[in-house]
Write an enzyme that holds these catalytic residues in place. Structure first.
Site, mmCIF file in Angstrom:
data_model
loop_
_atom_site.group_PDB
_atom_site.id
_atom_site.type_symbol
_atom_site.label_atom_id
_atom_site.label_comp_id
_atom_site.label_asym_id
_atom_site.label_seq_id
_atom_site.Cartn_x
_atom_site.Cartn_y
_atom_site.Cartn_z
ATOM 1 N N ASP A 1 8.225 -9.524 10.503
ATOM 2 C CA ASP A 1 7.732 -10.703 9.537
ATOM 3 C C ASP A 1 6.688 -11.702 10.081
ATOM 4 O O ASP A 1 6.084 -12.072 9.510
ATOM 5 C CB ASP A 1 8.743 -10.989 8.615
ATOM 6 C CG ASP A 1 8.099 -11.021 7.058
ATOM 7 O OD1 ASP A 1 7.391 -10.062 6.802
ATOM 8 O OD2 ASP A 1 8.626 -11.624 6.400
ATOM 9 N N TYR B 1 -5.067 -10.364 9.727
ATOM 10 C CA TYR B 1 -5.767 -9.733 8.604
ATOM 11 C C TYR B 1 -7.306 -10.338 8.996
ATOM 12 O O TYR B 1 -8.230 -9.701 8.955
ATOM 13 C CB TYR B 1 -5.419 -10.685 7.385
ATOM 14 C CG TYR B 1 -4.125 -9.932 6.872
ATOM 15 C CD1 TYR B 1 -4.223 -9.191 5.719
ATOM 16 C CD2 TYR B 1 -2.942 -10.128 7.491
ATOM 17 C CE1 TYR B 1 -3.084 -8.498 5.121
ATOM 18 C CE2 TYR B 1 -1.618 -9.844 6.890
ATOM 19 C CZ TYR B 1 -1.865 -9.017 5.770
ATOM 20 O OH TYR B 1 -0.590 -8.349 5.193
ATOM 21 N N HIS C 1 -6.108 0.494 2.644
ATOM 22 C CA HIS C 1 -4.912 1.053 3.502
ATOM 23 C C HIS C 1 -4.958 2.620 3.382
ATOM 24 O O HIS C 1 -4.069 3.098 4.297
ATOM 25 C CB HIS C 1 -3.701 0.524 3.007
ATOM 26 C CG HIS C 1 -3.465 -0.833 3.653
ATOM 27 N ND1 HIS C 1 -3.341 -1.016 4.831
ATOM 28 C CD2 HIS C 1 -3.063 -2.191 3.326
ATOM 29 C CE1 HIS C 1 -3.109 -2.392 5.180
ATOM 30 N NE2 HIS C 1 -3.027 -3.010 4.140
ATOM 31 N N HIS D 1 -8.476 -3.799 -1.338
ATOM 32 C CA HIS D 1 -7.418 -4.092 0.136
ATOM 33 C C HIS D 1 -6.499 -2.996 0.118
ATOM 34 O O HIS D 1 -6.257 -2.228 0.979
ATOM 35 C CB HIS D 1 -6.867 -5.386 0.215
ATOM 36 C CG HIS D 1 -6.123 -5.442 1.254
ATOM 37 N ND1 HIS D 1 -6.498 -6.241 2.502
ATOM 38 C CD2 HIS D 1 -4.844 -5.168 1.591
ATOM 39 C CE1 HIS D 1 -5.543 -5.964 3.330
ATOM 40 N NE2 HIS D 1 -4.454 -5.568 2.916
ATOM 41 N N GLU D 2 -5.602 -2.853 -0.847
ATOM 42 C CA GLU D 2 -4.492 -1.615 -0.938
ATOM 43 C C GLU D 2 -5.025 -0.361 -1.006
ATOM 44 O O GLU D 2 -4.505 0.468 -0.255
ATOM 45 C CB GLU D 2 -3.529 -1.986 -2.253
ATOM 46 C CG GLU D 2 -2.903 -3.271 -2.330
ATOM 47 C CD GLU D 2 -2.479 -4.121 -1.091
ATOM 48 O OE1 GLU D 2 -1.837 -3.241 -0.388
ATOM 49 O OE2 GLU D 2 -2.605 -5.223 -0.835
ATOM 50 N N GLU E 1 0.841 -1.200 0.177
ATOM 51 C CA GLU E 1 -0.111 -0.093 -0.015
ATOM 52 C C GLU E 1 0.754 1.341 -0.014
ATOM 53 O O GLU E 1 0.559 2.147 0.708
ATOM 54 C CB GLU E 1 -0.961 -0.002 1.081
ATOM 55 C CG GLU E 1 -0.114 0.008 2.508
ATOM 56 C CD GLU E 1 0.013 -1.373 3.146
ATOM 57 O OE1 GLU E 1 0.278 -2.532 2.385
ATOM 58 O OE2 GLU E 1 0.223 -1.659 4.429
ATOM 59 N N GLU F 1 -4.080 -4.241 9.477
ATOM 60 C CA GLU F 1 -4.581 -5.251 8.468
ATOM 61 C C GLU F 1 -6.059 -5.523 8.912
ATOM 62 O O GLU F 1 -6.826 -5.844 7.777
ATOM 63 C CB GLU F 1 -3.677 -6.587 8.523
ATOM 64 C CG GLU F 1 -2.270 -6.214 7.881
ATOM 65 C CD GLU F 1 -2.353 -5.818 6.556
ATOM 66 O OE1 GLU F 1 -3.152 -5.626 5.934
ATOM 67 O OE2 GLU F 1 -1.342 -5.059 6.034
HETATM 68 ZN ZN LIG Z 1 -3.041 -5.084 4.071
#
Ligand SMILES: [Zn+2]
Length: 597
Positions: free
Chosen positions: A371, A379, A293, A289-290, A265, A312
């Site tokens: 990460d 999410y 953001h 989705h992006e 994003e 998320e």
């Molecule tokens: Zn995302």
């Protein structure tokens, strides 16, 4: 240098923004494809408290040539010992009146954010390509910065690239190449460092509306424009839901297939994988989705990576609402239903790996790579938590809340506790509704999914379930029943087949859905896992080619994980990985090196 001990605010940054913090970046750089090195000067405008005598930046594998203050006054700097995850702290001595820090440096050819592609790794095969992926803590490998999502700054940049290539950033962007190869960028809205982005390649632009368009390699441009034709409708739909889009333009850059994520994003310029160009517009929820953001994440930003679900979970919620608005309730419910099944599988995997605490929304990633927090929990569990509030107290109320939440907290960071306080006070004041602390306890601080998790329901999926039931009972698949199935229905079908299938059954199922010939990356990925599990060798060459040519971690993970379940599969996986590895970004190799040592 005087030693001070500070309480760290963000476990993944050495910076001490409460002492001295960056406000604006002026970045002047030259991109050299032959050495895979960026040579740059980062001039940071800063603000510091009265007695601050040092400012700390994060760097990783960056070679510092020189550091000066203001108009080139010399100063001392010190680089601390390297941490394998966090990199190094760069401490620069400052004076009480210091306004600017100028850092001259070069990146390393192995800089973790940067992926340098050879011409063969692009669609056009003629020119090299470069893209960055800064989230979560990789910006420090190409720009010395205070690499915490809680630190925002504006930026401008002058970037020199080979003359036949176009440079783009998460900023105001050119729409065509110029003759000098020097491009100027401005980002007037403050962003955190993980949203710093750069891409350089043989790129062309085509408009979709007066504020949106697509960048892609020439051979990908028409396909991409067709696929994302609803882009403007998505933007205006999103605005109708939760308020004005605050970043001026919204463009999408379609990258070569080695991009490790579905999308990133980056403000004003979403970076997207070409694996969503399915030819039937069936995978465009990724763009929703992006785009979402632009509110959740880019506008209201998780304060640390332990609060990643705030970025998320809110974004999946918003994405699903955009899809509902454009394509109807049943379509949104299909997406939610597929997501829920993925969440249950992810939680099973995390529990099997002993990572029970990672199934909570609020994470504890101290001393770990952030990460590790990129799972379906942030999410999809995040999404279902918000949906449970929506269902309990009403959609209108939740929409009013979200709109104000984005407005009140725009261009700021938010942690989990801050969110809890905000929503509690909001519902109390506005609707006279008292939130039960148990709600937060069961969703945010407990493992797994609460019993009362909302259950999505799609009529279209119910029809698929009838076909699956028929197959289970009589081994009979009626093609006429699947005539109008979309990608989502095929995925639901594949993901709900029995675990074990005979060769003959695999053949019948393949005849029914023509999966082996599919050009849809989601379907290839799901079918590959089934084929490996049931030793359906007709798929072997497809799987190998897919793994070599696709760098999107979401697809690679399930396939490699299925392969390594048998000794023979493990050998196969290692051979394929050795051919594919050079096509993957660091965030993918960092995952799969461990798996396939
Ligand atoms: Zn995302």
């Amino acid at each position: 240098m005087e030693q001070k001990t500070f309480k760290p605010t963000d476990p993944h940054s050495f910076s001490q923004p409460q002492e001295a913090r960056v406000k604006h970046l002026k970045w002047t750089s030259t991109i050299d494809f032959s050495t895979k090195i960026i040579t740059a000067v980062a001039s940071w405008t800063i603000e510091s408290i009265e007695d601050a005598d040092v400012i700390i930046f994060d760097i990783k594998d960056i070679k510092i040539a020189k550091v000066t203050l203001d108009d080139d006054q010399p100063t001392e700097f010190k680089i601390a010992e390297r941490d394998s995850i966090l990199g190094e702290a760069l401490a620069v001595m400052i004076k009480p009146y210091t306004k600017t820090i100028n850092i001259s440096y070069t990146t390393s050819p192995g800089a973790e954010a940067l992926q340098w592609l050879s011409p063969e790794q692009t669609a056009g095969k003629k020119f090299p390509f470069l893209f960055t992926q800064s989230q979560a803590i990789l910006a420090r490998s190409w720009v010395p910065c205070q690499d915490s999502p809680s630190v925002r700054f504006t930026y401008e940049a002058d970037v020199t690239v080979p003359k036949d290539l176009l440079a783009l950033m998460s900023a105001s962007n050119p729409q065509q190449k110029n003759e000098t190869g020097v491009y100027h960028f401005e980002m007037k809205q403050p962003v955190p460092s993980y949203l710093l982005a750069l891409s350089v390649g043989d790129l062309q632009f085509q408009a979709i509306s007066n504020r949106s368009g697509i960048y892609a390699e020439p051979s990908m441009l028409q396909k991409s424009v067709w696929e994302f034709a609803d882009l403007e409708k998505m933007i205006s739909g999103a605005e109708e839901l939760y308020g004005p889009y605050q970043w001026d333009r919204y463009d999408v850059l379609v990258l070569p297939p080695s991009f490790p994520f579905g999308g990133m994003e980056n403000p004003r310029l979403t970076f997207a994988t070409p694996t969503v160009i399915a030819g039937d517009r069936s995978l465009t929820s990724l763009i929703a989705h992006e785009l979402a953001h632009s509110w959740s994440g880019n506008l209201v930003t998780n304060a640390t990576w332990n609060d990643f679900w705030l970025n998320e979970g809110f974004t999946v919620y918003f994405e699903t609402r955009i899809m509902e608005k454009l394509y109807g309730k049943d379509h949104a419910e299909m997406l939610a239903s597929l997501n829920l099944q993925d969440l249950h599988n992810e939680i099973k995997d995390l529990n099997e790996a002993g990572l029970h605490a990672d199934t909570k929304l609020k994470l504890d990633l101290d001393d770990r790579n952030p990460d590790d927090g990129v799972t379906e929990v942030a999410y999809v569990k995040g999404y279902f938590f918000l949906r449970s509030i929506e269902e309990k107290y009403g959609k209108d109320k939740f929409d009013t809340f979200l709109k104000d939440y984005f407005y009140d907290n725009g261009f700021k960071s938010m942690n989990t506790e801050g969110f809890m306080t905000y929503i509690k006070e909001y519902y109390q004041k506005k609707f006279n509704i008292a939130f039960d602390d148990q709600l937060f306890q069961s969703w945010i601080f407990s493992e797994g999914v609460p019993e009362n998790c909302p259950r999505p329901s799609s009529d279209r999926f119910k029809k698929v379930d009838v076909v699956i039931a028929g197959w289970n009972a009589e081994q009979n698949l009626d093609k006429s029943k699947a005539g109008d199935w979309t990608t989502q229905e095929w995925l639901h079908f594949l993901k709900n087949l029995p675990d074990t299938l005979s060769q003959q059954q695999m053949q019948s199922i393949d005849n029914f859905g023509k999966f082996t010939q599919s050009g849809n990356a989601e379907i290839i990925s799901a079918w590959s896992v089934i084929a490996i599990r049931n030793n359906y060798q007709r798929m072997d060459p497809v799987i190998e080619a897919f793994l070599i040519n696709t760098g999107r971690r979401k697809f690679l993970g399930p396939i490699y994980n299925e392969l390594i379940k048998t000794e023979q599969g493990k050998q196969k996986a290692k051979v394929i990985y050795s051919k594919a590895r050079s096509n993957y970004h660091f965030v993918a190799t960092n995952t799969f090196d461990k798996l396939l040592n």
